[in-house]
Design an enzyme around this catalytic site. Sequence first.
Site, mmCIF file in Angstrom:
data_model
loop_
_atom_site.group_PDB
_atom_site.id
_atom_site.type_symbol
_atom_site.label_atom_id
_atom_site.label_comp_id
_atom_site.label_asym_id
_atom_site.label_seq_id
_atom_site.Cartn_x
_atom_site.Cartn_y
_atom_site.Cartn_z
ATOM 1 N N HIS A 96 -2.804 6.875 -0.948
ATOM 2 C CA HIS A 96 -3.785 7.499 -0.048
ATOM 3 C C HIS A 96 -3.176 8.147 1.189
ATOM 4 C CE1 HIS A 96 -6.719 4.433 -1.991
ATOM 5 N NE2 HIS A 96 -6.395 5.429 -2.799
ATOM 6 N N HIS A 99 0.849 -1.195 0.000
ATOM 7 C CA HIS A 99 0.000 0.000 0.000
ATOM 8 C C HIS A 99 0.886 1.248 0.000
ATOM 9 C CE1 HIS A 99 -3.326 2.543 0.308
ATOM 10 N NE2 HIS A 99 -3.900 2.122 1.432
ATOM 11 N N TYR A 106 -0.755 7.193 3.169
ATOM 12 C CA TYR A 106 -0.233 6.364 4.249
ATOM 13 C C TYR A 106 1.296 6.318 4.151
ATOM 14 C CZ TYR A 106 -5.137 5.404 4.969
ATOM 15 O OH TYR A 106 -6.482 5.559 5.209
#
Length: 365
Positions: free
Chosen positions: A184, A181, A186
């Site tokens: 977004h 990931h 993060y």
Amino acid sequence: MSALFEPFTLRSLVVPNRVWMAPMCQYSAAPEGPDAGVPTDWHFTHLAARATGGTGLILAEATAVSPEGRISPNDLGLWNDTQAAGFRRITDFVRAQGAVVGIQLGHAGRKASVDVPWAGGGPVGPEAHGWTPVAPSPLPFDEGHHVPHELTVEEIQRVVDDFREAARRALAAGFQVVEVHGAHGYLVGQFLSPHSNHRTDAYGGSYENRTRFALQVVDAVREVWPDDLPVFFRISATDWLSENADDAREGWTADETVRFAEELRAHGVDLLDVSTGGNAPRARIATGPGYQVPFAERVKRETSLPVAAVGLITDPQQAEKILAEGRADAVLLGRELLRNPSWAWHAAAGLNVRGRAPEQYDYAI
């Protein structure tokens, strides 16, 4: 023939169609105790329903590689073997339906230690199972949010190790795809963007330095992930800062995404999951059907890395057109699959092709 229902091969893995489920946090795990971060009956039902509904690839939600990597105290985790064992009945069931099952591994960085969305999503402290977040730089995500601890170089390496060990557990838990990931806003995305990364050492400043952590994470995951199984990387192709001509703030850009895609390919990434935004809380984003597809299309056009498109893709004809025109290799559905777990059945019927269903449901399609 339908492009949406054509199988897609990644290394030795054959995904039965191009209708894929995007990872969506459910914030439904225990926040503490021996069951902290362990999947529950809710997670089983949530993922199993989309597998029986004909979705080709199911990506489990962002799963934290460490306790402080959770977005909320109620996030899933893969920092211990109890959590890995809890995923096994999910992966066994999803695979038995003919779907491919993957997991997104993440670390929330400065966006960690917040409440569940239906309770407002604001920062929480120790009295509500919260903690002090960590980040590339001591910059809070937004007003009222925690000021994060700036990671030292030694701590950065421990986070890299956490991703490696979580990937190892994901394999033991039966997952066939692992996704890093990096989107977004993060932690991985925080390192990429000069909006959130103000470091002056080897992990900040230049493009090469800002991408260093992400590539180290990918290398750590690829080190323990089998050569015959694929690794994905989810990216926010833009922070939506430089795209606004009157906004002088600097962020991660689409040009950098294209450049980075080829580097990810060289480090063993097999597909780029292309999203946008999430790192700047008040960035101006013009949304609409398929509004993020052009970013995926550009990566596909200008690099050798396969891509999946996401973002307000809701209609079967819309999805079919994206793939038939070569703008992406697969589509990832989020909220539309929450509304309709059997979206793939309806899409197949609308495109005049045969859908895939369990024997128990076959007469319904």
